[in-house]
Scaffold this motif. Structure first.
Motif, PDB file in Angstrom:
ATOM      1  N   GLN A 256       0.789  -1.190   0.000  1.00 22.21           N
ATOM      2  CA  GLN A 256       0.000   0.000   0.000  1.00 22.21           C
ATOM      3  C   GLN A 256       0.821   1.238   0.000  1.00 22.21           C
ATOM      4  O   GLN A 256       1.967   1.265   0.331  1.00 22.21           O
ATOM      5  CB  GLN A 256      -0.918   0.017   1.180  1.00 22.21           C
ATOM      6  N   ASN A 257       0.220   2.263  -0.256  1.00 20.05           N
ATOM      7  CA  ASN A 257       0.945   3.469  -0.404  1.00 20.05           C
ATOM      8  C   ASN A 257       0.063   4.647  -0.189  1.00 20.05           C
ATOM      9  O   ASN A 257      -0.944   4.546   0.433  1.00 20.05           O
ATOM     10  CB  ASN A 257       1.512   3.525  -1.801  1.00 20.05           C
ATOM     11  N   GLY A 258       0.369   5.760  -0.839  1.00 21.60           N
ATOM     12  CA  GLY A 258      -0.326   6.989  -0.576  1.00 21.60           C
ATOM     13  C   GLY A 258      -1.809   6.836  -0.498  1.00 21.60           C
ATOM     14  O   GLY A 258      -2.414   7.172   0.497  1.00 21.60           O
ATOM     15  N   ALA A 259      -2.467   6.361  -1.541  1.00 18.56           N
ATOM     16  CA  ALA A 259      -3.906   6.264  -1.484  1.00 18.56           C
ATOM     17  C   ALA A 259      -4.308   5.100  -0.660  1.00 18.56           C
ATOM     18  O   ALA A 259      -5.410   5.022  -0.194  1.00 18.56           O
ATOM     19  CB  ALA A 259      -4.485   6.109  -2.865  1.00 18.56           C
ATOM     20  N   ALA A 260      -3.375   4.150  -0.510  1.00 17.96           N
ATOM     21  CA  ALA A 260      -3.675   3.065   0.387  1.00 17.96           C
ATOM     22  C   ALA A 260      -3.879   3.652   1.741  1.00 17.96           C
ATOM     23  O   ALA A 260      -4.442   3.043   2.626  1.00 17.96           O
ATOM     24  CB  ALA A 260      -2.530   2.112   0.413  1.00 17.96           C
ATOM     25  N   ALA A 261      -3.398   4.857   1.937  1.00 14.22           N
ATOM     26  CA  ALA A 261      -3.662   5.526   3.184  1.00 14.22           C
ATOM     27  C   ALA A 261      -5.130   5.846   3.318  1.00 14.22           C
ATOM     28  O   ALA A 261      -5.655   5.925   4.396  1.00 14.22           O
ATOM     29  CB  ALA A 261      -2.874   6.821   3.233  1.00 14.22           C
ATOM     30  N   VAL A 262      -5.801   6.051   2.215  1.00 17.52           N
ATOM     31  CA  VAL A 262      -7.218   6.388   2.292  1.00 17.52           C
ATOM     32  C   VAL A 262      -7.994   5.243   2.900  1.00 17.52           C
ATOM     33  O   VAL A 262      -8.849   5.432   3.729  1.00 17.52           O
ATOM     34  CB  VAL A 262      -7.765   6.690   0.879  1.00 17.52           C
ATOM     35  N   ALA A 263      -7.740   4.039   2.479  1.00 20.04           N
ATOM     36  CA  ALA A 263      -8.467   2.907   3.012  1.00 20.04           C
ATOM     37  C   ALA A 263      -7.624   1.672   2.869  1.00 20.04           C
ATOM     38  O   ALA A 263      -7.123   1.392   1.805  1.00 20.04           O
ATOM     39  CB  ALA A 263      -9.781   2.733   2.267  1.00 20.04           C
TER      40      ALA A 263
ATOM     41  N   GLU B  91      -0.395  -1.057  -8.661  1.00 21.51           N
ATOM     42  CA  GLU B  91      -1.563  -1.339  -9.499  1.00 21.51           C
ATOM     43  C   GLU B  91      -2.604  -2.141  -8.717  1.00 21.51           C
ATOM     44  O   GLU B  91      -3.812  -1.885  -8.819  1.00 21.51           O
ATOM     45  CB  GLU B  91      -1.125  -2.091 -10.754  1.00 21.51           C
ATOM     46  N   GLY B  92      -2.137  -3.116  -7.944  1.00 21.22           N
ATOM     47  CA  GLY B  92      -3.058  -3.889  -7.112  1.00 21.22           C
ATOM     48  C   GLY B  92      -3.763  -3.015  -6.090  1.00 21.22           C
ATOM     49  O   GLY B  92      -4.965  -3.173  -5.832  1.00 21.22           O
ATOM     50  N   LEU B  93      -3.030  -2.073  -5.522  1.00 23.27           N
ATOM     51  CA  LEU B  93      -3.635  -1.151  -4.560  1.00 23.27           C
ATOM     52  C   LEU B  93      -4.697  -0.296  -5.216  1.00 23.27           C
ATOM     53  O   LEU B  93      -5.781  -0.071  -4.661  1.00 23.27           O
ATOM     54  CB  LEU B  93      -2.563  -0.241  -3.956  1.00 23.27           C
ATOM     55  N   GLY B  94      -4.395   0.207  -6.394  1.00 28.67           N
ATOM     56  CA  GLY B  94      -5.358   1.050  -7.085  1.00 28.67           C
ATOM     57  C   GLY B  94      -6.645   0.310  -7.383  1.00 28.67           C
ATOM     58  O   GLY B  94      -7.743   0.843  -7.174  1.00 28.67           O
TER      59      GLY B  94
ATOM     60  N   ILE C 204       7.368  14.330  -2.837  1.00 33.33           N
ATOM     61  CA  ILE C 204       6.407  14.828  -3.838  1.00 33.33           C
ATOM     62  C   ILE C 204       6.495  13.988  -5.105  1.00 33.33           C
ATOM     63  O   ILE C 204       5.475  13.554  -5.653  1.00 33.33           O
ATOM     64  CB  ILE C 204       6.667  16.316  -4.136  1.00 33.33           C
ATOM     65  N   ASP C 205       7.705  13.733  -5.574  1.00 30.76           N
ATOM     66  CA  ASP C 205       7.879  12.919  -6.775  1.00 30.76           C
ATOM     67  C   ASP C 205       7.344  11.502  -6.561  1.00 30.76           C
ATOM     68  O   ASP C 205       6.694  10.921  -7.442  1.00 30.76           O
ATOM     69  CB  ASP C 205       9.351  12.855  -7.172  1.00 30.76           C
ATOM     70  N   ALA C 206       7.627  10.948  -5.377  1.00 34.24           N
ATOM     71  CA  ALA C 206       7.189   9.582  -5.093  1.00 34.24           C
ATOM     72  C   ALA C 206       5.669   9.505  -5.060  1.00 34.24           C
ATOM     73  O   ALA C 206       5.075   8.575  -5.629  1.00 34.24           O
ATOM     74  CB  ALA C 206       7.776   9.107  -3.768  1.00 34.24           C
ATOM     75  N   TYR C 207       5.039  10.486  -4.426  1.00 30.81           N
ATOM     76  CA  TYR C 207       3.582  10.413  -4.345  1.00 30.81           C
ATOM     77  C   TYR C 207       2.938  10.625  -5.714  1.00 30.81           C
ATOM     78  O   TYR C 207       1.938   9.987  -6.037  1.00 30.81           O
ATOM     79  CB  TYR C 207       3.014  11.402  -3.334  1.00 30.81           C
ATOM     80  N   ASP C 208       3.507  11.498  -6.519  1.00 32.19           N
ATOM     81  CA  ASP C 208       2.986  11.673  -7.876  1.00 32.19           C
ATOM     82  C   ASP C 208       3.052  10.343  -8.646  1.00 32.19           C
ATOM     83  O   ASP C 208       2.126   9.985  -9.377  1.00 32.19           O
ATOM     84  CB  ASP C 208       3.774  12.746  -8.622  1.00 32.19           C
ATOM     85  N   TYR C 209       4.155   9.642  -8.478  1.00 32.39           N
ATOM     86  CA  TYR C 209       4.316   8.339  -9.140  1.00 32.39           C
ATOM     87  C   TYR C 209       3.282   7.351  -8.610  1.00 32.39           C
ATOM     88  O   TYR C 209       2.603   6.652  -9.385  1.00 32.39           O
ATOM     89  CB  TYR C 209       5.743   7.833  -8.875  1.00 32.39           C
ATOM     90  N   ILE C 210       3.160   7.271  -7.279  1.00 32.28           N
ATOM     91  CA  ILE C 210       2.217   6.356  -6.639  1.00 32.28           C
ATOM     92  C   ILE C 210       0.795   6.606  -7.126  1.00 32.28           C
ATOM     93  O   ILE C 210       0.086   5.693  -7.559  1.00 32.28           O
ATOM     94  CB  ILE C 210       2.288   6.509  -5.106  1.00 32.28           C
TER      95      ILE C 210
ATOM     96  N   GLY D 273      -0.286   8.241  -9.739  1.00 28.51           N
ATOM     97  CA  GLY D 273      -0.478   8.011 -11.161  1.00 28.51           C
ATOM     98  C   GLY D 273      -0.699   6.545 -11.485  1.00 28.51           C
ATOM     99  O   GLY D 273      -1.592   6.184 -12.268  1.00 28.51           O
ATOM    100  N   VAL D 274       0.095   5.671 -10.871  1.00 30.64           N
ATOM    101  CA  VAL D 274      -0.044   4.238 -11.123  1.00 30.64           C
ATOM    102  C   VAL D 274      -1.374   3.728 -10.580  1.00 30.64           C
ATOM    103  O   VAL D 274      -2.097   2.970 -11.248  1.00 30.64           O
ATOM    104  CB  VAL D 274       1.131   3.460 -10.495  1.00 30.64           C
ATOM    105  N   MET D 275      -1.733   4.150  -9.375  1.00 32.58           N
ATOM    106  CA  MET D 275      -2.959   3.651  -8.753  1.00 32.58           C
ATOM    107  C   MET D 275      -4.200   4.120  -9.499  1.00 32.58           C
ATOM    108  O   MET D 275      -5.133   3.343  -9.729  1.00 32.58           O
ATOM    109  CB  MET D 275      -3.013   4.081  -7.292  1.00 32.58           C
ATOM    110  N   VAL D 276      -4.228   5.385  -9.871  1.00 32.85           N
ATOM    111  CA  VAL D 276      -5.384   5.918 -10.596  1.00 32.85           C
ATOM    112  C   VAL D 276      -5.554   5.209 -11.929  1.00 32.85           C
ATOM    113  O   VAL D 276      -6.663   4.818 -12.321  1.00 32.85           O
ATOM    114  CB  VAL D 276      -5.249   7.439 -10.795  1.00 32.85           C
TER     115      VAL D 276
END
Length: 430
Positions: A5-12, A133-136, A177-183, A185-188
């Protein structure tokens, strides 16, 4: 965020939960940091020159060194980062609070685990991309939409910055910032592609529920629409009695013509979901299932004989695998080492023995502590398995209590079983 998980994985959280697990679980373990030595020692006639270790190439373009450095600085208080993250998120975007259930402790621990995993693989696109991708895809079941990613990123970077205090540098800021943009982008991108072919979750009606032990129930559910999965995989499940709180459980049955799925659920302390599923669920209830995840343990592409090391409800994906192998009369030999704190807790042993009557290439070895439930020595299973035979040419599946899993893996590696032949799910309890 999740063992997936990652940035948006933070959402849920999409990660492995504290109730029971059939999956991540298992997830692939993040690989060690690949820093090489700074240089070679000066060569002399008495001391031959030592070769430099190759340094893994960075394939993402992210500043993985700065990310690891920042996380190392705060490693002793990562829980504080998780708490601050959610406080920041709910202030910036109050509507995101509705994505979560009442309890947040597991959610915070999953966020921390996801951060550690993402940072550990930040320079390795081959490992990071499929994980994100799995997280997204998985976060669709929480109701995560594109608009949630911006406030999540802001809250995450604020929480890490506040935790580092004076140690925070412009390089850290750019790296995150760069890492989260990458995260993001892949998840979305993965979520959008998945929305074309799959629902965010499946409704499934409970058609059978029976408690076979005080703390363990077997239930069967019928999804309202086709639910494609493979033996060994798991699904995140939520119940209307504990809305928006998801826990992972392995399917205990191979795919069937009637569409029924079987789950084995054990209560875990005061587990929100497990207690509701064991004690308060009845036929007619409708659960939500997330998309299937995890490994296809019964894959016909493997030519290796199969070794399964399992305890507790970790037997569920093994049962699904054996049913599949029996149905197609697979020619591989299978050894199953099945542990329980006492004979009563080997609840699936009659089922295993029944399969063995029809699938003659199956060997089942029950493992019970000689002192019953008072002795939970994690070394017991590992010692028995390693003494039983040579497993270097087998495909290995391990699922069960954390101690049993870790010591079994240690013995297998000592025996020389390659990591690429081992699949792991860790349920965290006996």
């Amino acid at each position: 965020m999740q063992g997936r998980q990652n940035g948006a994985a933070a959402v849920a959280d999409a990660g492995q939960e504290g109730d029971t697990r059939s999956g991540p679980a298992g997830e692939d373990t993040p690989s060690p940091d690949g820093a090489s030595g700074a240089g070679t020692a000066a060569g002399t006639e008495a001391e031959p020159e030592r070769a430099l270790e190759p340094q893994p190439a960075n394939t993402t373009g992210l500043d993985d060194e700065a990310l690891r450095e920042s996380l190392t600085i705060v490693e002793d208080h990562l829980d504080t980062v998780g708490t601050d993250f959610y406080a920041q998120l709910f202030t910036i975007a109050p509507e995101t609070r509705e994505l979560f259930g009442a309890g947040m402790a597991v959610q915070r621990s999953r966020l921390v685990g996801a951060l550690v995993r993402i940072v550990g693989n930040a320079g390795d696109r081959e490992s990071l991309q499929p994980y994100l991708e799995g997280l997204g895809r998985d976060h669709r079941k929480f109701g995560v939409i594109d608009q949630h990613y911006a406030p999540v990123g802001t809250a995450l970077i604020l929480a890490v910055r506040r935790s580092l205090g004076d140690a925070w540098t412009p390089r850290h800021e750019k790296a995150w910032i760069d890492a989260y943009d990458y995260i993001a982008g892949v998840m979305v991108g993965a979520a959008r592609r998945d929305a074309v072919i799959s629902p965010p979750w499946w409704d499934a009606e409970v058609v059978y529920h029976r408690r076979i032990l005080d703390d363990l129930a077997i239930m069967q559910v019928r999804p309202h629409t086709d639910y494609p999965y493979r033996p060994g995989q798991y699904a995140y499940v939520t119940t209307p009695r504990r809305p928006k709180i998801w826990r992972a459980y392995s399917m205990a049955s191979a795919p069937r013509d009637d569409g029924l799925l079987e789950f084995h659920v054990r209560t875990v302390g005061a587990g929100w979901v497990s207690s509701a599923l064991v004690w308060r669920t009845e036929p007619g209830d409708v659960l939500h299932l997330g998309a299937p995840q995890g490994h296809d343990v019964a894959t016909p592409r493997s030519e290796h004989d199969l070794l399964c090391i399992t305890g507790g409800t970790g037997i569920a994906p093994v049962l699904a695998t054996l049913q599949e192998l029996e149905q197609r009369q697979d020619g591989r030999r299978v050894h199953v080492f099945y542990a329980g704190r006492d004979r009563d807790h080997l609840y699936a042993l009659p089922h295993l023995e029944s399969i063995g009557v029809r699938y003659r290439r199956l060997t089942v070895v029950p493992v019970v502590s000689p002192d019953g439930p008072t002795d939970r020595s994690p070394d017991l299973m590992g010692n028995i398995v390693s003494a039983y035979g040579d497993w270097r040419k087998h495909r290995v599946y391990v699922a069960g209590p954390t101690g049993m899993v870790s010591t079994s893996l240690e013995r297998l590696r000592q025996q020389g079983v390659p990591d690429e032949q081992i699949v792991v799910d860790d349920y965290g309890l006996w």
